[in-house]
Design an enzyme around this catalytic site. Structure first.
Site, PDB file in Angstrom:
ATOM      1  N   SER A 122       0.828  -1.208   0.000  1.00  0.00           N
ATOM      2  CA  SER A 122       0.000   0.000   0.000  1.00  0.00           C
ATOM      3  C   SER A 122       0.862   1.258   0.000  1.00  0.00           C
ATOM      4  CB  SER A 122      -0.951   0.003   1.197  1.00  0.00           C
ATOM      5  OG  SER A 122      -0.244  -0.066   2.414  1.00  0.00           O
ATOM      6  N   ASP A 166       6.421   2.945   6.861  1.00  0.00           N
ATOM      7  CA  ASP A 166       6.377   2.371   5.518  1.00  0.00           C
ATOM      8  C   ASP A 166       6.635   3.422   4.448  1.00  0.00           C
ATOM      9  OD1 ASP A 166       5.671   0.156   6.943  1.00  0.00           O
ATOM     10  OD2 ASP A 166       3.583   0.129   6.309  1.00  0.00           O
TER      11      ASP A 166
END
Length: 372
Positions: A122, A166
């Site tokens: 993602s 992330d």
């Protein structure tokens, strides 16, 4: 990218990409103002993009999906786009919210970051879209601010309560380097991690146990950490001491907090050893201790993960741990290059004995961050 031409009938204006990530160590520390140590994967998401020929509509296509998704860049808002395309729409929305120019665009997405494996497909998609939008608008890419934009898309548009590790890994990654991130200050230091010169490899074992962050378990762990910090009267668990944590009356909160405090200490120890040029084999026991803490104190491992981790160690890995948010996903193992196949076969055999589908194995190489 010929897929763009096939889908839209004209060439793209450019192709941009961003990597997935593997977190070497530092799990569930990011939203506790702690320390993390990911690397940018050599698996990426690519976005071919061009200014639209249909004003008023952004059209998103993917080689993984049959149907395109359309929305208006000027008005798209949380709740209007669902499914895989919400990550794309979220970045467009976050760009607009940040006051950056964003026009309707045609995008074609291709990726080889495994979805649902805890490798941050993602964030890879979000950051690839972000640098593509910047490229089309001729906006200079600033790594940390763009990571914040991508994280806002995930938190506020998609609704996943993740920390910022992330996206920072996807933006700051570099070849043969780990991204050492202080999530409180957002300070980044690139740490040497050239395993090949030591005849080592980082083996990634995708357990194929589904990994899903937008569920109750991740949010529950985050709530537990906040509650523990409040009881300890500290801004976050990054500020807690092990002695203070040990005095917590609530057994569950004590265990959750102990994981965060000890995990931060492990990250700093790994950084200290690698920064000093020591043999990477020395960090193996710290990786293993991290897994044990996630299993016993944070309670986020599952049988597929534990079997892969235990089998890798028994087959000769110097250290092994689950990576990612938990409840599935991947195990990483620090192994000799010569032992990659043997460790992989051992885990495959352990899965076969239990009637499980075989894991998907590959070696991870620290690679470049997002860009054109």
């Amino acid at each position: 990218m010929t897929d763009f031409e096939t889908a839209f009938g004209r060439p793209s204006d450019g192709v941009w990409s961003a990597p997935g990530r593997v977190n070497l160590i530092g799990e569930h520390t990011d939203y506790n103002d702690g320390f993390v140590l990911p690397l940018a994967l050599d698996r990426r998401t690519w976005v071919a993009a061009a200014r639209t020929t249909e004003p008023g509509w952004t059209t998103v296509r993917s080689d993984r999906e049959d149907q395109p998704v359309r929305f208006a860049a000027s008005t798209v808002a949380p709740g209007q786009v669902a499914g895989w395309a919400c990550y794309v729409a979220g970045v467009v929305w976050a760009f607009r919210e940040a006051g950056l120019p964003v026009a309707d665009t045609d995008l074609f997405i291709h990726g080889d970051v495994p979805v649902g494996a805890g490798l941050s497909s993602s964030a890879s998609l979000e950051c690839a879209v972000a640098v593509a939008l910047a490229g089309l608008a001729e906006i200079p890419v600033e790594k940390t601010p763009f990571a914040r934009i991508a994280r806002r898309a995930e938190n506020e548009f998609v609704g996943a309560p993740t920390g910022g590790m992330d996206q920072m890994a996807a933006m700051h990654g570099a070849p043969d380097r780990l991204v050492f991130l202080d999530t409180r200050t957002e300070a980044v230091e690139l740490i040497p991690f050239d395993l090949a010169t030591h005849d080592l490899a980082l083996l990634v074992l995708d357990t194929r146990a589904p990994h899903q962050l937008v569920d109750g378990q991740y949010g529950e762990r985050r709530h537990d950490c906040a509650e523990a910090a409040a009881l300890l009267d500290v801004p976050s668990l990054r500020d807690a001491t092990l002695d203070a944590v040990g005095a917590l009356d609530d057994r569950r909160l004590r265990a959750r907090a102990r994981h965060v405090v000890t995990e931060n200490a492990r990250v700093l120890e790994v950084v200290d050893r690698l920064r000093g040029g020591r043999d990477p084999r020395e960090i193996g026991p710290l990786l293993t201790a991290s897994h044990e803490s996630m299993r016993d104190d944070f309670a986020i491992t599952v049988p597929h993960v534990d079997v892969a981790q235990e089998t890798a160690l028994a087959a000769g890995a110097h250290g092994a741990r689950m990576t990612g948010g938990g409840f599935g996903g991947c195990v990483i193992a620090l192994v000799e290059v010569a032992d990659v196949d043997a460790v992989t076969r051992a885990v495959e055999a352990a899965y076969a004995d239990r009637g499980w589908e075989p894991p998907v194995a590959f070696t991870a190489v620290a690679s470049a961050g997002a860009g054109r």
